[in-house]
Enzyme design. Sequence first.
Site, mmCIF file in Angstrom:
data_model
loop_
_atom_site.group_PDB
_atom_site.id
_atom_site.type_symbol
_atom_site.label_atom_id
_atom_site.label_comp_id
_atom_site.label_asym_id
_atom_site.label_seq_id
_atom_site.Cartn_x
_atom_site.Cartn_y
_atom_site.Cartn_z
ATOM 1 N N CYS A 165 -93.500 35.023 -45.786
ATOM 2 C CA CYS A 165 -92.821 34.497 -46.981
ATOM 3 C C CYS A 165 -93.489 33.218 -47.476
ATOM 4 C CB CYS A 165 -91.346 34.224 -46.691
ATOM 5 S SG CYS A 165 -90.305 35.697 -46.807
ATOM 6 N N HIS B 167 -87.093 58.849 -55.635
ATOM 7 C CA HIS B 167 -87.946 59.794 -54.935
ATOM 8 C C HIS B 167 -87.985 59.524 -53.409
ATOM 9 C CE1 HIS B 167 -91.431 62.500 -55.564
ATOM 10 N NE2 HIS B 167 -91.751 62.048 -54.373
ATOM 11 N N THR B 168 -87.943 58.252 -53.043
ATOM 12 C CA THR B 168 -88.060 57.899 -51.620
ATOM 13 C C THR B 168 -86.803 58.307 -50.846
ATOM 14 O OG1 THR B 168 -89.414 56.080 -52.376
ATOM 15 C CG2 THR B 168 -88.783 56.044 -50.070
ATOM 16 N N ARG C 84 -84.411 58.973 -64.121
ATOM 17 C CA ARG C 84 -83.502 58.411 -63.128
ATOM 18 C C ARG C 84 -82.070 58.912 -63.371
ATOM 19 N NH1 ARG C 84 -86.846 57.264 -59.819
ATOM 20 N NH2 ARG C 84 -87.130 55.263 -58.802
ATOM 21 N N CYS D 97 -90.339 32.846 -42.951
ATOM 22 C CA CYS D 97 -91.327 33.434 -42.042
ATOM 23 C C CYS D 97 -92.736 33.167 -42.555
ATOM 24 C CB CYS D 97 -91.087 34.935 -41.864
ATOM 25 S SG CYS D 97 -91.595 35.943 -43.260
ATOM 26 N N GLU E 80 -81.359 51.607 -54.442
ATOM 27 C CA GLU E 80 -81.530 51.125 -55.815
ATOM 28 C C GLU E 80 -80.131 50.877 -56.376
ATOM 29 O OE1 GLU E 80 -85.103 52.759 -58.440
ATOM 30 O OE2 GLU E 80 -83.286 53.809 -58.960
ATOM 31 N N CYS F 73 -85.549 49.048 -57.429
ATOM 32 C CA CYS F 73 -86.742 49.738 -56.903
ATOM 33 C C CYS F 73 -87.756 50.102 -57.978
ATOM 34 C CB CYS F 73 -86.375 50.969 -56.077
ATOM 35 S SG CYS F 73 -87.855 51.730 -55.360
ATOM 36 N N ARG G 159 -87.637 43.188 -40.407
ATOM 37 C CA ARG G 159 -88.459 44.413 -40.451
ATOM 38 C C ARG G 159 -88.159 45.392 -39.315
ATOM 39 N NH1 ARG G 159 -94.417 43.070 -41.169
ATOM 40 N NH2 ARG G 159 -93.721 42.923 -43.313
HETATM 41 P P1 NAD Z 1 -91.331 60.799 -59.901
HETATM 42 O O1 NAD Z 1 -91.237 62.049 -59.126
HETATM 43 O O2 NAD Z 1 -90.288 60.508 -60.923
HETATM 44 O O3 NAD Z 1 -92.741 60.739 -60.664
HETATM 45 C C1 NAD Z 1 -93.944 61.270 -60.155
HETATM 46 C C2 NAD Z 1 -94.739 61.840 -61.334
HETATM 47 O O4 NAD Z 1 -96.004 62.285 -60.833
HETATM 48 C C3 NAD Z 1 -94.076 63.053 -62.002
HETATM 49 O O5 NAD Z 1 -93.989 62.846 -63.389
HETATM 50 C C4 NAD Z 1 -94.998 64.214 -61.644
HETATM 51 O O6 NAD Z 1 -95.052 65.204 -62.664
HETATM 52 C C5 NAD Z 1 -96.329 63.481 -61.488
HETATM 53 N N1 NAD Z 1 -97.312 64.210 -60.668
HETATM 54 C C6 NAD Z 1 -97.088 64.914 -59.537
HETATM 55 N N2 NAD Z 1 -98.247 65.420 -59.074
HETATM 56 C C7 NAD Z 1 -99.215 65.012 -59.932
HETATM 57 C C8 NAD Z 1 -100.630 65.220 -59.976
HETATM 58 N N3 NAD Z 1 -101.254 65.958 -59.065
HETATM 59 N N4 NAD Z 1 -101.318 64.639 -60.995
HETATM 60 C C9 NAD Z 1 -100.675 63.910 -61.936
HETATM 61 N N5 NAD Z 1 -99.340 63.714 -61.938
HETATM 62 C C10 NAD Z 1 -98.623 64.248 -60.944
HETATM 63 O O7 NAD Z 1 -91.394 59.622 -58.832
HETATM 64 P P2 NAD Z 1 -91.229 58.040 -59.014
HETATM 65 O O8 NAD Z 1 -89.827 57.644 -58.778
HETATM 66 O O9 NAD Z 1 -91.908 57.614 -60.273
HETATM 67 O O10 NAD Z 1 -92.076 57.544 -57.737
HETATM 68 C C11 NAD Z 1 -93.470 57.754 -57.694
HETATM 69 C C12 NAD Z 1 -94.013 57.486 -56.305
HETATM 70 O O11 NAD Z 1 -93.874 56.105 -55.979
HETATM 71 C C13 NAD Z 1 -93.296 58.250 -55.179
HETATM 72 O O12 NAD Z 1 -94.268 58.635 -54.235
HETATM 73 C C14 NAD Z 1 -92.380 57.183 -54.593
HETATM 74 O O13 NAD Z 1 -92.038 57.461 -53.245
HETATM 75 C C15 NAD Z 1 -93.250 55.967 -54.713
HETATM 76 N N6 NAD Z 1 -92.578 54.672 -54.707
HETATM 77 C C16 NAD Z 1 -93.234 53.647 -54.105
HETATM 78 C C17 NAD Z 1 -92.691 52.372 -54.120
HETATM 79 C C18 NAD Z 1 -93.423 51.233 -53.496
HETATM 80 O O14 NAD Z 1 -92.820 50.167 -53.329
HETATM 81 N N7 NAD Z 1 -94.689 51.372 -53.160
HETATM 82 C C19 NAD Z 1 -91.456 52.161 -54.743
HETATM 83 C C20 NAD Z 1 -90.831 53.241 -55.391
HETATM 84 C C21 NAD Z 1 -91.394 54.497 -55.364
HETATM 85 O O1 DAO Z 2 -91.764 44.732 -44.561
HETATM 86 O O2 DAO Z 2 -92.140 46.596 -43.588
HETATM 87 C C1 DAO Z 2 -91.459 45.883 -44.312
HETATM 88 C C2 DAO Z 2 -90.157 46.423 -44.826
HETATM 89 C C3 DAO Z 2 -90.198 46.653 -46.306
HETATM 90 C C4 DAO Z 2 -90.293 48.095 -46.620
HETATM 91 C C5 DAO Z 2 -91.131 48.328 -47.812
HETATM 92 C C6 DAO Z 2 -91.504 49.742 -47.904
HETATM 93 C C7 DAO Z 2 -92.127 50.073 -49.217
HETATM 94 C C8 DAO Z 2 -92.538 51.499 -49.293
HETATM 95 C C9 DAO Z 2 -92.073 52.154 -50.512
HETATM 96 C C10 DAO Z 2 -90.619 52.364 -50.551
HETATM 97 C C11 DAO Z 2 -90.168 52.904 -51.837
HETATM 98 C C12 DAO Z 2 -88.734 52.729 -52.062
HETATM 99 ZN ZN ZN Z 3 -89.727 36.173 -44.584
#
Ligand code: NAD
Ligand code: DAO
Ligand code: ZN
Length: 376
Positions: free
Chosen positions: A106, A49-50, A368, A103, A71, A177, A118
């Site tokens: 870490c 998704h990202t 996926r 760092c 990924e 990821c 970063r």
């Molecule tokens: P995805 O699109 O496969 O899944 C999202 C799900 O949310 C879908 O099933 C969709 O139907 C559901 N959805 C959408 N709107 C909704 C609502 N209003 N209420 C309930 N459900 C709803 O995406 P994904 O790959 O599972 O990623 C999910 C999120 O996590 C994305 O925003 C992505 O960017 C983020 N992400 C963050 C990190 C991190 O490190 N923080 C890592 C990977 C992905």
């Molecule tokens: O330390 O700022 C940092 C760099 C790492 C980036 C982490 C970003 C995570 C946000 C979600 C990305 C989903 C793929």
């Molecule tokens: Zn580090």
Amino acid sequence: MSSTIGKTITCKAAIAWAPSEPLSIEEVEVAPPKAHEVRIKILYTGCCHTDAYTISGKDPEGNFPVICGHEGGGIVESIGESVTTVKVGDHVIPLYTAECQKCKFCISGRTNLCSSVRTTQGMGLMPDGTTRFRARGKDILHYMGTSTFSQYTVVADVSLVAIDKSVSLDKACLLGCGITTGYGAAVKTVKVENGSVCAIFGAGCVGLSVIQGCVLNGAKTIIAIDTNDTKRSWADMFGATHFVNPIDIGNKSIDEYLVDSFDGGVDYAFDCTGNVGVMEQALIWGKLCVIGVAAAGQKLSFKPFLVVTGRQVVGTAFGGIKGRSELPDLVQLWQNGQLKVSEYITHERKLAQINEAFEAMESGNCIRTVIDMRTA
Ligand code: NAD
Ligand code: DAO
Ligand code: ZN
């Protein structure tokens, strides 16, 4: 010794030349790795998704032209001077959250967010401020320190981890990821306890992985919430005890519904949608873990009284997992049959078909897509 060592490699990559344009599959020149850098032959990559968020132009900080993808899985083709983290021939997963192990962050024991690369990573550059990619006579930027939508990529030596060679990279790439993020959010960031009640908003790859983490940590009640009914069977398969489609609960808001139906609310809620409206509704009694990446400019807003009276908000990147020191443990968990990985793959495509992966993501029927990078 490989005949490509020290030479520029010409291979195929999916280039995002400008926001909102389809990816263009074309030849890219990949320069050899400099000191503390590693060149990887990418064999497989997942589409997340990202990546879609950046390619679609929704990220105003997105840099172009760029080779996305974060990924992936591949084999070390060559290493620059002073690289000690991996060797040529190692099977590796690139890491968008580096781990230098030196760092202040870490060594703090409090975060997996390493500061070593970063600044340049955020600018789409290698740590020396330059790029290793060129196409059509122009420099092409890196993405998240990984750029796995290229048949060869160059990463910092702190931005990859070697994994057991017996493991299939076509599946292991997904640990780069989504799966790791959701699993880590439950197990490492929140540390869900035995008997807890958990609500997971969004049952895509990340949400399903949160469910897996909740199951492994012994959660008693696991409520998956998704606006797409096709996610019900997915949530069941991964171990949710309940599924709620917010469209089906009448006039109640989802937070009211959860409070009424689950004895005053939940212990832990996880946002896996990236929708700030959902995050605000998920701030129920208990702790909210924000995983979803909200669109640029969005703000999360809540009354401070809500936290005064006990709610907590945390967030997580890559599930709080330190890639180099902890990702091999997840690989082992998968190999022991305790973590699902291959089950997430709904689509498989070749590099030439990569735009179809992003169309499938929009369809709502894709968890996926794994892209086979070995042939264009
Ligand atoms: P995805 O699109 O496969 O899944 C999202 C799900 O949310 C879908 O099933 C969709 O139907 C559901 N959805 C959408 N709107 C909704 C609502 N209003 N209420 C309930 N459900 C709803 O995406 P994904 O790959 O599972 O990623 C999910 C999120 O996590 C994305 O925003 C992505 O960017 C983020 N992400 C963050 C990190 C991190 O490190 N923080 C890592 C990977 C992905
Ligand atoms: O330390 O700022 C940092 C760099 C790492 C980036 C982490 C970003 C995570 C946000 C979600 C990305 C989903 C793929
Ligand atoms: Zn580090």
